[in-house]
Design an enzyme around this catalytic site. Structure first.
Site, PDB file in Angstrom:
ATOM      1  N   ASN A 174      -0.224   7.404   1.003  1.00 45.93           N
ATOM      2  CA  ASN A 174      -1.549   8.494   1.345  1.00 45.93           C
ATOM      3  C   ASN A 174      -2.687   7.837   1.792  1.00 45.93           C
ATOM      4  O   ASN A 174      -3.667   8.595   2.223  1.00 45.93           O
ATOM      5  CB  ASN A 174      -1.859   9.101  -0.265  1.00 45.93           C
ATOM      6  N   TYR A 175      -2.917   6.652   1.795  1.00 45.05           N
ATOM      7  CA  TYR A 175      -4.097   5.942   2.306  1.00 45.05           C
ATOM      8  C   TYR A 175      -3.510   4.650   3.206  1.00 45.05           C
ATOM      9  O   TYR A 175      -3.937   3.673   2.493  1.00 45.05           O
ATOM     10  CB  TYR A 175      -5.132   5.454   1.304  1.00 45.05           C
ATOM     11  N   CYS A 218      -4.563  10.009  -5.743  1.00 45.33           N
ATOM     12  CA  CYS A 218      -4.426   9.386  -7.083  1.00 45.33           C
ATOM     13  C   CYS A 218      -5.262   9.991  -8.002  1.00 45.33           C
ATOM     14  O   CYS A 218      -5.146  10.433  -9.046  1.00 45.33           O
ATOM     15  CB  CYS A 218      -4.348   7.827  -7.133  1.00 45.33           C
ATOM     16  N   THR A 219      -6.649  10.144  -7.315  1.00 46.80           N
ATOM     17  CA  THR A 219      -7.643  10.647  -8.023  1.00 46.80           C
ATOM     18  C   THR A 219      -7.674  12.241  -8.348  1.00 46.80           C
ATOM     19  O   THR A 219      -8.793  12.611  -8.461  1.00 46.80           O
ATOM     20  CB  THR A 219      -8.927  10.052  -7.307  1.00 46.80           C
ATOM     21  N   GLU A 268      -2.538  -0.535  -9.160  1.00 54.14           N
ATOM     22  CA  GLU A 268      -3.398   0.836  -9.150  1.00 54.14           C
ATOM     23  C   GLU A 268      -2.156   1.948  -8.999  1.00 54.14           C
ATOM     24  O   GLU A 268      -1.447   2.016  -8.096  1.00 54.14           O
ATOM     25  CB  GLU A 268      -4.007   0.891  -7.713  1.00 54.14           C
ATOM     26  N   LYS A 316       2.843  -5.634   3.165  1.00 53.78           N
ATOM     27  CA  LYS A 316       3.989  -4.541   3.060  1.00 53.78           C
ATOM     28  C   LYS A 316       3.556  -3.090   2.870  1.00 53.78           C
ATOM     29  O   LYS A 316       3.122  -2.820   2.215  1.00 53.78           O
ATOM     30  CB  LYS A 316       4.852  -4.950   1.961  1.00 53.78           C
ATOM     31  N   ARG A 341     -12.479   8.012  -6.007  1.00 58.87           N
ATOM     32  CA  ARG A 341     -12.608   6.690  -5.964  1.00 58.87           C
ATOM     33  C   ARG A 341     -13.774   6.038  -5.721  1.00 58.87           C
ATOM     34  O   ARG A 341     -14.414   5.085  -5.974  1.00 58.87           O
ATOM     35  CB  ARG A 341     -11.190   5.993  -4.898  1.00 58.87           C
ATOM     36  N   SER A 353       0.970  -1.310  -0.121  1.00 60.75           N
ATOM     37  CA  SER A 353      -0.067   0.065   0.026  1.00 60.75           C
ATOM     38  C   SER A 353       0.641   1.206  -0.059  1.00 60.75           C
ATOM     39  O   SER A 353       2.217   1.152   0.402  1.00 60.75           O
ATOM     40  CB  SER A 353      -1.002   0.000   1.095  1.00 60.75           C
TER      41      SER A 353
HETATM   42  P1  NAP Z   1       5.624   4.491  -4.174  1.00 59.58           P
HETATM   43  O1  NAP Z   1       6.585   5.189  -3.922  1.00 59.58           O
HETATM   44  O2  NAP Z   1       5.382   3.831  -5.497  1.00 59.58           O
HETATM   45  O3  NAP Z   1       5.318   3.338  -2.857  1.00 59.58           O
HETATM   46  C1  NAP Z   1       4.159   2.507  -3.052  1.00 59.58           C
HETATM   47  C2  NAP Z   1       4.659   1.410  -2.051  1.00 59.58           C
HETATM   48  O4  NAP Z   1       5.533   0.530  -2.680  1.00 59.58           O
HETATM   49  C3  NAP Z   1       5.188   1.664  -0.574  1.00 59.58           C
HETATM   50  O5  NAP Z   1       4.820   0.679   0.282  1.00 59.58           O
HETATM   51  C4  NAP Z   1       6.560   1.517  -0.919  1.00 59.58           C
HETATM   52  O6  NAP Z   1       7.528   1.067   0.245  1.00 59.58           O
HETATM   53  C5  NAP Z   1       6.693   0.143  -1.815  1.00 59.58           C
HETATM   54  N1  NAP Z   1       7.751   0.104  -2.707  1.00 59.58           N
HETATM   55  C6  NAP Z   1       8.910   0.847  -3.098  1.00 59.58           C
HETATM   56  N2  NAP Z   1       9.744  -0.040  -3.816  1.00 59.58           N
HETATM   57  C7  NAP Z   1       9.174  -1.156  -3.843  1.00 59.58           C
HETATM   58  C8  NAP Z   1       9.722  -2.443  -4.556  1.00 59.58           C
HETATM   59  N3  NAP Z   1      10.813  -2.335  -5.421  1.00 59.58           N
HETATM   60  N4  NAP Z   1       9.010  -3.427  -4.259  1.00 59.58           N
HETATM   61  C9  NAP Z   1       7.820  -3.438  -3.781  1.00 59.58           C
HETATM   62  N5  NAP Z   1       7.349  -2.507  -2.898  1.00 59.58           N
HETATM   63  C10 NAP Z   1       7.871  -1.401  -3.029  1.00 59.58           C
HETATM   64  O7  NAP Z   1       4.155   5.497  -3.988  1.00 59.58           O
HETATM   65  P2  NAP Z   1       3.958   6.299  -2.735  1.00 59.58           P
HETATM   66  O8  NAP Z   1       4.533   7.712  -2.912  1.00 59.58           O
HETATM   67  O9  NAP Z   1       3.778   5.713  -1.437  1.00 59.58           O
HETATM   68  O10 NAP Z   1       2.367   6.762  -3.487  1.00 59.58           O
HETATM   69  C11 NAP Z   1       2.104   7.766  -4.405  1.00 59.58           C
HETATM   70  C12 NAP Z   1       1.910   7.386  -5.598  1.00 59.58           C
HETATM   71  O11 NAP Z   1       0.773   6.196  -5.440  1.00 59.58           O
HETATM   72  C13 NAP Z   1       1.330   8.222  -6.412  1.00 59.58           C
HETATM   73  O12 NAP Z   1       1.724   8.226  -8.000  1.00 59.58           O
HETATM   74  C14 NAP Z   1      -0.523   7.901  -6.533  1.00 59.58           C
HETATM   75  O13 NAP Z   1      -1.031   8.242  -7.750  1.00 59.58           O
HETATM   76  C15 NAP Z   1      -0.211   6.587  -6.570  1.00 59.58           C
HETATM   77  N6  NAP Z   1      -1.557   6.047  -5.759  1.00 59.58           N
HETATM   78  C16 NAP Z   1      -2.280   5.408  -6.816  1.00 59.58           C
HETATM   79  C17 NAP Z   1      -3.604   4.915  -6.285  1.00 59.58           C
HETATM   80  C18 NAP Z   1      -4.486   4.285  -7.324  1.00 59.58           C
HETATM   81  O14 NAP Z   1      -5.487   3.765  -6.831  1.00 59.58           O
HETATM   82  N7  NAP Z   1      -4.487   4.219  -8.667  1.00 59.58           N
HETATM   83  C19 NAP Z   1      -4.158   5.087  -5.124  1.00 59.58           C
HETATM   84  C20 NAP Z   1      -3.036   5.685  -4.349  1.00 59.58           C
HETATM   85  C21 NAP Z   1      -1.938   6.168  -4.553  1.00 59.58           C
HETATM   86  P3  NAP Z   1       8.438   2.187   0.969  1.00 59.58           P
HETATM   87  O15 NAP Z   1       7.342   3.237   1.318  1.00 59.58           O
HETATM   88  O16 NAP Z   1       9.097   1.819   1.959  1.00 59.58           O
HETATM   89  O17 NAP Z   1       9.227   2.830  -0.038  1.00 59.58           O
HETATM   90  O1  G3H Z   2      -5.147   8.206  -3.717  1.00 62.25           O
HETATM   91  C1  G3H Z   2      -6.005   7.260  -4.128  1.00 62.25           C
HETATM   92  C2  G3H Z   2      -6.935   6.967  -3.460  1.00 62.25           C
HETATM   93  O2  G3H Z   2      -7.664   5.478  -3.942  1.00 62.25           O
HETATM   94  C3  G3H Z   2      -8.071   7.997  -3.681  1.00 62.25           C
HETATM   95  O3  G3H Z   2      -9.314   7.955  -3.045  1.00 62.25           O
HETATM   96  O4  G3H Z   2     -10.893   9.451  -4.434  1.00 62.25           O
HETATM   97  O5  G3H Z   2     -11.508   8.328  -2.148  1.00 62.25           O
HETATM   98  O6  G3H Z   2      -9.680  10.285  -2.267  1.00 62.25           O
HETATM   99  P1  G3H Z   2     -10.366   8.977  -2.817  1.00 62.25           P
END
Ligand code: NAP
Ligand code: G3H
Length: 487
Positions: free
Chosen positions: A163-164, A293-294, A259, A186, A446, A160
């Site tokens: 941000n959530y 993300c949204t 996602e 994780k 979402r 996960s």
């Molecule tokens: P992130 O840096 O990609 O990290 C996400 C998760 O992946 C964290 O738990 C991170 O752990 C882990 N991680 C990092 N490197 C990894 C690897 N090599 N293998 C497995 N896991 C690994 O993202 P974030 O900064 O937490 O979140 C922001 C991003 O998420 C934005 O781009 C947002 O748009 C996207 N997001 C998308 C959605 C959707 O539903 N589409 C929803 C929410 C967020 P660590 O924290 O330990 O690095």
């Molecule tokens: O960051 C991604 C979340 O799944 C967005 O949820 O649209 O309810 O804020 P939300």
């Protein structure tokens, strides 16, 4: 013990076979608040050997859990939902400090997760199998009957984002578990403590040991090892497109649900109610400082409405409360200074290339003030990059065709909004937008969490949403009965 207090510091263990354990390495990571730098607690940096143990342990409990009747699995969820609500305030306060989320939104993330647990339990109980008769197919016979029901995949790895950390952990864990899988969670490093509270709630609700284990430590250090572990049968990941792509390249034949990032567009037509649209866009773009993300991440407006819309957005942005999430501020410090730096670079590049600054462009450490940019063009990075910060670019277009063309030119395809009072035009534009979901007259978002939630192109792979998630993390198991000829 869930948390150990040593010299006033809270040290969090990992859930392993129903016990909270500390890493043998003795290596711990400090989790500090993006709000004021205070120490919230310490988490374990697990070793590869401990990761092996956590995954292996879920394998040992897989059969018993898969054979537990669904109504019994559901009972655990109902108790967990009640407990989560009882502890909602406490967990929301931790979330507020750990990821700088405004206090009401933090509380709503927790209560929404309790609702998701109950809904998942209900959905799990209502999902039935099928009996398919052979006679429907040419040459088939009524004597051949296929009984089809959903079977678990094995051990699901849930990853996960910050941000959530509660809601996007539970939205993976609950459907996986109700489907009969075991889970290794994780959590994001910044967000771990909130997610570990969720795991504690599930355990306290009676989830048997080894059905859910947690693995903390930096993704950059243990992530690759976990995702390529042969004990993982499914990876359910939410996070950035960069890490999602990386995981996908490593996963080989392990099925994935991703996602990822987005660049959601709001398209405003000439006949839209501009006050209504400005309210929705301002909320959609700036809530939680744009770290959704949204979030609305760009606006397309035709010249005929752009001046008015920008004025209305400006009025709303200038009224936004900026500061401490504990005081209810909408714009709160970003997750870290690096995020603030990249946000300011995007603004600077746009201004250098001729964008008009309507308001904002100010930063104090990791706090970025809400920034509205007008006359953004396709030459500017802010027109294409996902900022994950309170920045909204307005792109003026000559007509709706140009808006749709630019919206679709993005590498992302999570959601889009269309604001208009003409439902026919709204539908026709919605059909042309290459995204998972189009919101007509609303911000991009979402929920509710039983709706399908998916991104196309670089925004993801596979579909979440309670029923969809259960289906993604189970497979059809067919048993065919062949009756004798004298039947
Ligand atoms: P992130 O840096 O990609 O990290 C996400 C998760 O992946 C964290 O738990 C991170 O752990 C882990 N991680 C990092 N490197 C990894 C690897 N090599 N293998 C497995 N896991 C690994 O993202 P974030 O900064 O937490 O979140 C922001 C991003 O998420 C934005 O781009 C947002 O748009 C996207 N997001 C998308 C959605 C959707 O539903 N589409 C929803 C929410 C967020 P660590 O924290 O330990 O690095
Ligand atoms: O960051 C991604 C979340 O799944 C967005 O949820 O649209 O309810 O804020 P939300």
């Amino acid at each position: 013990m869930f948390q150990n207090t040593v010299h006033g510091e809270c040290i969090y263990g990992n859930l392993l076979n129903g016990e909270w354990v500390e890493s043998e390495s003795g290596k711990q990571l400090e989790i500090r608040s993006p709000v004021d730098g205070s120490l919230i607690g310490k988490i374990q940096a697990m070793t590869k050997k401990e990761v092996d143990e956590a995954i292996q342990d879920t394998k040992m409990h897989a059969r018993a859990w898969a054979e537990t009747p669904i109504y019994e699995r559901a009972e655990v969820f109902y108790r967990a939902a009640d407990l989560l609500e009882e502890r909602a305030q406490e967990i929301a306060e931790i979330l507020t400090m750990e990821v700088a989320k405004e206090k009401k939104s933090a509380l709503s993330e927790v209560t929404r997760s309790a609702d998701l647990l109950r809904y998942t339990a209900d959905m799990g109980k209502s999902m039935e199998g099928q009996a398919i008769s052979g006679e429907n197919f040419p040459g088939g016979s009524r004597r051949k009957l296929s009984f089809v029901r959903r079977a678990p995949l094995g051990t699901v790895l849930a990853v996960s984002p910050f941000n959530y950390p509660v809601n996007l952990s539970v939205s993976k864990i609950a459907p996986a578990l109700i489907g009969g899988n075991t889970v290794v969670l994780k959590p994001p490093t910044q967000g771990s403590i909130s997610a570990l509270h969720l795991a504690d709630v599930l355990q306290s609700a009676g989830l048997p040991g080894g059905v859910l284990n947690t693995v903390t430590g930096r993704g950059s250090e243990i992530g690759d090892y976990i995702v390529t572990h042969e004990g993982i049968d499914f990876i359910n990941f939410t996070g950035s497109t960069e890490i999602g792509r990386h995981i996908s390249s490593l996963a080989r034949m392990t099925p994935l649900l991703l996602e990822l990032g987005g660049k959601d567009a709001a398209i405003v037509l000439e006949d839209a109610d501009l006050d209504f649209a400005a309210d929705a866009i301002a909320d959609g773009a700036y809530a939680y400082s744009g770290q959704r993300c949204t979030a609305v991440k760009r606006v397309f407006a035709t010249d005929s409405v752009a001046d008015q819309l920008v004025e209305k957005l400006k009025a709303r942005v200038e009224k936004m409360q900026v500061g401490d999430p504990r005081d209810g501020a909408m714009i709160t410090p970003l997750i870290d200074e690096k995020a603030a730096e990249s946000a300011m670079e995007l603004i600077a590049e746009a201004l250098e290339k001729g964008a008009a600054l309507v308001t904002g462009n100010r930063r104090e450490k990791n706090l970025v003030y809400p920034t509205l940019l007008d006359r953004v063009t396709e030459e500017m990075e802010v027109a294409w990059k996902e900022p994950f910060a309170p920045i909204l670019p307005v792109i003026r277009v000559k007509d709706i065709d140009q808006a749709v063309e630019l919206a679709n030119r993005s590498e992302y395809g999570l959601q889009s909004s269309v604001f208009t009072n003409d439902i026919n035009r709204a539908f026709s534009i919605a059909e042309r937008l290459e995204v998972g979901t189009v919101q007509i007259n609303n911000k991009t978002e979402r929920g509710p969490d039983h709706f399908p939630f998916l991104g196309v192109k670089a925004s993801g792979m596979g579909t979440q949403g309670v029923r969809y998630s259960i289906e993604a993390m189970t497979r059809p198991k067919a048993i065919t009965v062949n009756l004798r000829e004298d039947f």
